[in-house]
Design an enzyme around this catalytic site. Structure first.
Site, PDB file in Angstrom:
ATOM      1  N   ARG A  89       0.788  -1.236   0.000  1.00 51.94           N
ATOM      2  CA  ARG A  89       0.000   0.000   0.000  1.00 51.94           C
ATOM      3  C   ARG A  89       0.819   1.284   0.000  1.00 51.94           C
ATOM      4  O   ARG A  89       0.261   2.382  -0.035  1.00 51.94           O
ATOM      5  CB  ARG A  89      -1.021   0.005   1.158  1.00 51.94           C
ATOM      6  CG  ARG A  89      -2.173   0.942   0.893  1.00 51.94           C
ATOM      7  CD  ARG A  89      -3.438   0.725   1.659  1.00 51.94           C
ATOM      8  NE  ARG A  89      -3.305   0.513   3.090  1.00 51.94           N
ATOM      9  CZ  ARG A  89      -4.288   0.760   3.947  1.00 51.94           C
ATOM     10  NH1 ARG A  89      -5.443   1.229   3.534  1.00 51.94           N
ATOM     11  NH2 ARG A  89      -4.131   0.494   5.224  1.00 51.94           N
ATOM     12  N   ASP A  90       2.136   1.193   0.036  1.00 55.18           N
ATOM     13  CA  ASP A  90       2.928   2.429  -0.006  1.00 55.18           C
ATOM     14  C   ASP A  90       4.258   2.204  -0.736  1.00 55.18           C
ATOM     15  O   ASP A  90       5.312   2.618  -0.272  1.00 55.18           O
ATOM     16  CB  ASP A  90       3.172   2.950   1.412  1.00 55.18           C
ATOM     17  CG  ASP A  90       3.463   4.454   1.441  1.00 55.18           C
ATOM     18  OD1 ASP A  90       3.164   5.146   0.447  1.00 55.18           O
ATOM     19  OD2 ASP A  90       4.001   4.929   2.461  1.00 55.18           O
ATOM     20  N   ILE A  91       4.181   1.523  -1.888  1.00 53.38           N
ATOM     21  CA  ILE A  91       5.368   1.307  -2.708  1.00 53.38           C
ATOM     22  C   ILE A  91       5.800   2.639  -3.306  1.00 53.38           C
ATOM     23  O   ILE A  91       5.026   3.309  -3.980  1.00 53.38           O
ATOM     24  CB  ILE A  91       5.087   0.297  -3.843  1.00 53.38           C
ATOM     25  CG1 ILE A  91       4.678  -1.064  -3.268  1.00 53.38           C
ATOM     26  CG2 ILE A  91       6.289   0.172  -4.775  1.00 53.38           C
ATOM     27  CD1 ILE A  91       5.770  -1.776  -2.519  1.00 53.38           C
ATOM     28  N   SER A 277       2.408  10.464   3.341  1.00 50.39           N
ATOM     29  CA  SER A 277       2.036   9.045   3.290  1.00 50.39           C
ATOM     30  C   SER A 277       1.035   8.783   4.405  1.00 50.39           C
ATOM     31  O   SER A 277       1.384   8.802   5.575  1.00 50.39           O
ATOM     32  CB  SER A 277       3.286   8.177   3.476  1.00 50.39           C
ATOM     33  OG  SER A 277       2.961   6.824   3.497  1.00 50.39           O
TER      34      SER A 277
END
Length: 288
Positions: A89-91, A277
């Site tokens: 979910r946070d590449i 983020s």
């Protein structure tokens, strides 16, 4: 600063995953409200820092291919081999770390989501991630899938090609590449967008195939995107086109840039547009 839930999530997930392309959690501390995670030491910092030239390591085209393959294998492991499967979910380039041999390691699992709802193929959840890397389909539907990571990974591939941030001076990298692209010309007419190191590659066909892969990953509809397993295979094929053995170990760290920077603008000078983020408000747009 994001709170206890992310802290707990990262401990739980990283305690279960073990792969050479995923950062290892050594321990943690939670005393007197101090939350600390202790990771293995990664000598060469983030991919983002390296692409900006801040570290002083020259990332030529062949090294960028190896980094792309390592990162892809790390995400593929999370999707296909972790139990339960994990959506990162946070590449993004800030969450890919490079060790002393420039091996890529996927890091930062604070926003990750285990796929415990078997058989559905998605998790309905509040939208979280980093603007610029965020899957538009996930943003509109709040349905998180493994293809959401594939979208973010496609943006990462475009960063490796251009050394630019996803959103720069109000311009989105996907749109910029698509507008300038001409498949009838060498390197798809993208010399003005590609990092000069990439544009000077002795294997232009491998660069073109890499661009093709990146754009397949950022298709608006998740159905049109490859799986991470397919991404890994395609990068392996691209490396062979470039004359590399995808299964060989990475070489030792590359030589530093000769002298000072050559006058290129720091692509990460304005982080305000894409660095956040975390949570995003629900979209008022419906899916197409």
């Amino acid at each position: 600063m994001q709170g206890g839930l992310e802290f707990k999530t990262e401990i739980e997930l990283l305690s279960r995953v073990h792969h050479k392309n995923v950062v290892s959690l050594i321990g943690f501390c939670f005393e007197q409200a101090e939350q600390m995670l202790v990771y293995e030491y990664i000598a060469n910092g983030t991919l983002k820092e390296n692409l900006s030239g801040k570290i002083g390591i020259r990332l030529d085209w062949l090294r960028r291919l190896r980094i792309a393959l390592g990162a892809a294998r790390g995400v593929q492991y999370l999707h296909d081999l972790a139990n339960p499967p994990i959506i990162h979910r946070d590449i993004k380039s800030n969450n890919i770390l490079l060790d002393e041999r420039l091996n890529a390691k996927v890091a930062d699992f604070g926003l990750s989501k285990p796929m415990v709802e078997s058989g559905r193929g998605h998790v309905t959840t509040q939208v979280k991630g980093t603007m610029g890397y965020l899957d538009p389909e996930y943003y509109m539907t709040q349905q998180l899938t493994q293809k959401s990571d594939v979208y973010s990974f496609g943006i990462l591939l475009l960063e490796l090609l251009t050394s630019r941030s996803p959103i720069e001076k109000g311009r989105y990298i996907v749109r910029e590449v698509k507008m300038a692209m001409d498949t009838t010309k060498a390197m798809y007419n993208l010399h003005g967008i590609l990092d000069p190191i990439v544009a000077s590659s002795t294997s232009p066909r491998s660069v073109e195939k890499f661009i093709d892969l990146a754009l397949r990953c950022v298709q608006e509809s998740g159905i049109g995107r490859p799986t991470m397993s397919e991404v890994v295979k395609e990068i392996e094929n691209i490396m062979e086109v470039a004359g590399l053995n995808p299964n060989a170990e990475s070489a030792s760290i590359s030589a530093s840039y000769e002298g000072q920077s050559r006058g290129f603008d720091d692509p990460y000078s304005d982080e305000s547009l894409f660095a956040y983020s975390g949570d995003y408000p629900s979209s008022k747009l419906g899916p197409k």
